[in-house]
Enzyme design. Sequence first.
Site, PDB file in Angstrom:
ATOM      1  N   ASP A 199      98.493 -30.599  86.007  1.00  0.00           N
ATOM      2  CA  ASP A 199      98.956 -29.797  84.521  1.00  0.00           C
ATOM      3  C   ASP A 199      99.066 -30.815  83.343  1.00  0.00           C
ATOM      4  O   ASP A 199      99.654 -32.043  83.595  1.00  0.00           O
ATOM      5  CB  ASP A 199      99.233 -28.160  84.597  1.00  0.00           C
ATOM      6  CG  ASP A 199      99.278 -28.375  83.122  1.00  0.00           C
ATOM      7  OD1 ASP A 199      98.137 -26.696  82.938  1.00  0.00           O
ATOM      8  OD2 ASP A 199     100.640 -27.871  82.544  1.00  0.00           O
ATOM      9  N   GLU A 263      93.855 -33.174  84.781  1.00  0.00           N
ATOM     10  CA  GLU A 263      94.092 -32.231  83.438  1.00  0.00           C
ATOM     11  C   GLU A 263      94.639 -33.456  82.632  1.00  0.00           C
ATOM     12  O   GLU A 263      96.083 -33.189  81.468  1.00  0.00           O
ATOM     13  CB  GLU A 263      94.456 -30.733  82.729  1.00  0.00           C
ATOM     14  CG  GLU A 263      94.282 -30.032  81.654  1.00  0.00           C
ATOM     15  CD  GLU A 263      95.397 -28.967  81.480  1.00  0.00           C
ATOM     16  OE1 GLU A 263      95.371 -27.928  80.155  1.00  0.00           O
ATOM     17  OE2 GLU A 263      96.686 -29.372  81.690  1.00  0.00           O
TER      18      GLU A 263
END
Length: 523
Positions: A199, A263
């Site tokens: 993330d 990401e």
Amino acid sequence: MSWWENAVGYEVYLRSFADGNDDGIGDFAGLTSRLGYLADLGIDIVWVTPFYPSPLADFGYDVSDHRAIDPIYGSMEDFDRFVAAAHDHGLRVVIDVVPNHSSSEHAFFRSALEDGPGSEHWDFYVWRDPAPDGGPPNNWLSFFGGSAWTLVPKWDKYYMHLFLPEQPDLNWANPRVRDDFVAILQFWKARGVDGFRIDVAHSLVEDAEYRDNPVEESKTGTVAVGDDFDAFDHIYDYDQAGVVDIFRRWKRQLGPETLLLGEVYITEPDKIVRYISEGRLDRSFFFGLNRIKWDPVEFAALIREACDAMTHGWSWVQGSHDESRAVTRFGGGAEGWERAMALWVAMMGLPGTPFLYQGEELGLEDGEVAPEDMVDPVGVDNPEKGRDPCRTPMPWTATQHNGFSSTEPWLRCAPRSEEETVEAQLADPHSRLSKMRELIRVRGETTDRRAGALRWIDSPQGTLAFARDGVAHVANLTDEDVMVSVGEGWDQLFSTGGPVLRIGADVRLASRSGIILGRSTTN
């Protein structure tokens, strides 16, 4: 060759995929019961969104314990059964890790708040003195709005949170934080996990001097700069040089067979290249199309730019749990679906690893969620920007709650039509699901014929045409019929519509359509 080189991935938003215990929340038991559906779809990787204990301020991306399962999703034994069953189906398992921040309910942060500066866990987080006027240390903003700093009066210190105040940023300048996260990754790898989706991989490291971000001059006359995240040039709070060193260590510790998927939410392809190379991240999502309006010419140009910047290393996506669904963004209805499928024809042939977001194989548009039922922290304050419509439960059947659960789901929404359900589309050989299964099957069958380098084929603006050894993909993203010269000796392997008109070396594609061609066996 790495196992993910020719794979197709699938994002499972766990809360909304399948409910195994009828409490209205998706869980590992429900996911495990649906693995056969995913295997039959033809995918190779199941990426599961966060399932850790969490107060759910950001629905799991505020983690209070990185080595445990939140009971709402099941037990550690349920997780282990899921991993074993996935492997039995020939599926690899990728899980979300959230290294940028923890929950404010994490034991380390609670300890820091209680014990203050110099205590055991104080330096696990980013603390700064107030500015001379008593305000925040700099002008950095939270992605969710407001200052990225919250004052703790007890200690007269600000802590940093690039997202919600309930998501304090971890201090990656602290070697203990780095050591702890390596141990976290090794913990899950030992349980059979094949890879990790990282993330906000671009934001673990900040400028050491915490300097103010400059205002983007092009926006100063059109926005209220004070509290507008996009009005600033984020050169000090994101994309710092030192972040790559973290991933180098992870790759050394985890080994070459563990997928590291970032990401890296940076829209300029040339800036992502340094994240992706041997000994760093293996893949980064390409988000260049995810938050802009449909424009065939711009979409085609952005994809070509990405491929020119980095020949391998992309994971191609049209959407995720963070933005409006692709079919909706692309115009809705049959038009939106046709555009999405034409784009998938290109994405399934480009070098890299494409990922579907759950329900995209059904051609789902955004779900209908009333403003009073919004639960996403973004949508509660601004329903038009809320992410709930793309997170509504997966429609399995036309029964109550679309077969997701026998009780009211965690996210109240309008029911899907029968035509949108898995059950109905599995029974229809001409359904959107059937067409996506066919596309994924053809991709798998042409793996050996796609081994070569990408070669662009001249084609009109708003189209994408390329060949790789013995296979060619042509996607017409425009609303007009086009002619593309592909040369002689090709057979049609797949079409989003029906047979494509051939005129010698040329093919005529209808608007919003795509084809895959293979070298003729008779040539």
